[in-house]
Design an enzyme around this catalytic site. Structure first.
Site, PDB file in Angstrom:
ATOM      1  N   SER A  60       0.824  -1.216   0.000  1.00 35.76           N
ATOM      2  CA  SER A  60       0.000   0.000   0.000  1.00 35.76           C
ATOM      3  C   SER A  60       0.857   1.264   0.000  1.00 35.76           C
ATOM      4  O   SER A  60       2.033   1.247   0.371  1.00 35.76           O
ATOM      5  CB  SER A  60      -0.908   0.013   1.222  1.00 35.76           C
ATOM      6  OG  SER A  60      -1.560  -1.227   1.364  1.00 35.76           O
TER       7      SER A  60
HETATM    8  N1  SAH Z   1      -0.836  -4.914   4.080  1.00 37.81           N
HETATM    9  C1  SAH Z   1      -0.085  -5.210   2.870  1.00 37.81           C
HETATM   10  C2  SAH Z   1      -0.791  -4.802   1.592  1.00 37.81           C
HETATM   11  C3  SAH Z   1      -1.837  -5.760   1.323  1.00 37.81           C
HETATM   12  S1  SAH Z   1      -2.487  -5.974  -0.277  1.00 37.81           S
HETATM   13  C4  SAH Z   1       1.299  -4.618   2.919  1.00 37.81           C
HETATM   14  O1  SAH Z   1       1.631  -3.919   3.877  1.00 37.81           O
HETATM   15  O2  SAH Z   1       2.059  -4.871   1.985  1.00 37.81           O
HETATM   16  C5  SAH Z   1      -3.833  -7.007   0.250  1.00 37.81           C
HETATM   17  C6  SAH Z   1      -3.472  -8.426   0.531  1.00 37.81           C
HETATM   18  O3  SAH Z   1      -4.636  -9.069   1.029  1.00 37.81           O
HETATM   19  C7  SAH Z   1      -3.040  -9.220  -0.707  1.00 37.81           C
HETATM   20  O4  SAH Z   1      -1.773  -9.747  -0.510  1.00 37.81           O
HETATM   21  C8  SAH Z   1      -4.104 -10.317  -0.810  1.00 37.81           C
HETATM   22  O5  SAH Z   1      -3.592 -11.560  -1.265  1.00 37.81           O
HETATM   23  C9  SAH Z   1      -4.580 -10.407   0.628  1.00 37.81           C
HETATM   24  N2  SAH Z   1      -5.899 -11.030   0.808  1.00 37.81           N
HETATM   25  C10 SAH Z   1      -7.038 -10.867   0.083  1.00 37.81           C
HETATM   26  N3  SAH Z   1      -8.032 -11.614   0.577  1.00 37.81           N
HETATM   27  C11 SAH Z   1      -7.526 -12.288   1.650  1.00 37.81           C
HETATM   28  C12 SAH Z   1      -8.062 -13.231   2.584  1.00 37.81           C
HETATM   29  N4  SAH Z   1      -9.321 -13.667   2.524  1.00 37.81           N
HETATM   30  N5  SAH Z   1      -7.240 -13.702   3.554  1.00 37.81           N
HETATM   31  C13 SAH Z   1      -5.952 -13.291   3.640  1.00 37.81           C
HETATM   32  N6  SAH Z   1      -5.396 -12.424   2.792  1.00 37.81           N
HETATM   33  C14 SAH Z   1      -6.171 -11.916   1.804  1.00 37.81           C
END
Ligand code: SAH
Length: 213
Positions: A60
């Site tokens: 992000s």
């Molecule tokens: N917080 C992260 C950015 C996240 S992007 C950072 O600091 O880099 C969002 C993430 O959520 C992605 O990697 C995606 O694979 C994950 N995601 C989406 N749905 C999910 C679920 N049901 N359980 C766990 N992770 C999930």
């Protein structure tokens, strides 16, 4: 190469975006963002922008991370759940602010890589779990704080149930292809209190575990 000046530019950009909580700024200053991205993206890690990571996901934008972290109002005694580990960057920041962080990622390669970086930084209060975070982590519940970094259409009931009374959950809500809203949900004796914070854009929360190894 990452220079001290690049890092200072990022701290300035954060302040310009009204990330003005000193504890949050200190935590963000302490986390080397370039370690959470790969290849030539490392050179751009201290610009205030989202960047691609493995499995078609993104790390992000730092000012959004700052605002979400501020809204979460994390204290040193808190047990925090993050859904969507991605690169592990947000989890590393939460690690500096709280007692214990559990972070769940549905793409196993991302969970593995995030865990490697978090371990290399010596952040021993973070546990990275590979699995479906939309179900939360019933074994570790209740949580003082819950942060979703993927957009849901509504706050998932499973997660609200795992939030402690008096706790706060922050998440983006809305359709994937539209602008979403960052919202804050507080669990009070009188029910859930919702506050809309600002427009954001996140990848979707997807149920189930991804089939990559
Ligand atoms: N917080 C992260 C950015 C996240 S992007 C950072 O600091 O880099 C969002 C993430 O959520 C992605 O990697 C995606 O694979 C994950 N995601 C989406 N749905 C999910 C679920 N049901 N359980 C766990 N992770 C999930």
């Amino acid at each position: 190469m990452v220079t001290a000046e690049q890092k200072m530019q990022l701290m300035l950009a954060l302040r310009n975006h009204r990330v003005n909580d000193n504890r949050v700024l200190q935590a963000m200053e302490a986390v080397p963002r370039h370690l959470f991205v790969q290849g030539h993206f490392q050179a751009r890690a201290y610009e205030d922008m989202a960047l691609p990571i493995q499995c078609g996901q993104t790390i992000s934008q730092p000012s959004v991370v700052g605002k979400m972290t501020m809204a979460l109002d994390v204290g040193p005694r808190h047990k925090v759940l993050e859904v969507g580990t991605g690169s592990g960057y947000q989890a590393a920041i939460l690690s500096h602010l709280s007692r214990r962080v559990y972070t769940v990622e549905r793409h196993r390669p991302l969970a593995r890589q995030a865990n490697k970086v978090i371990e290399s930084l010596g952040l021993v209060n973070v546990t990275v779990i590979s699995g479906d975070g939309s179900r939360g982590l019933p074994d570790q519940a209740p949580f003082d704080r819950i942060l979703l970094t993927a957009a849901a259409e509504d706050p998932p009931a499973n997660l609200l149930a795992q939030l402690r009374m008096g706790g706060i959950m922050v998440l983006p809500v809305g359709q994937t292809d539209a602008v979403q809203s960052l919202i804050k949900v507080e669990k009070t004796e009188n029910g859930l209190v919702y506050t809309e914070l600002e427009p954001v854009r996140f990848v979707p929360l997807v149920e189930g575990v991804a089939q990559d190894t």
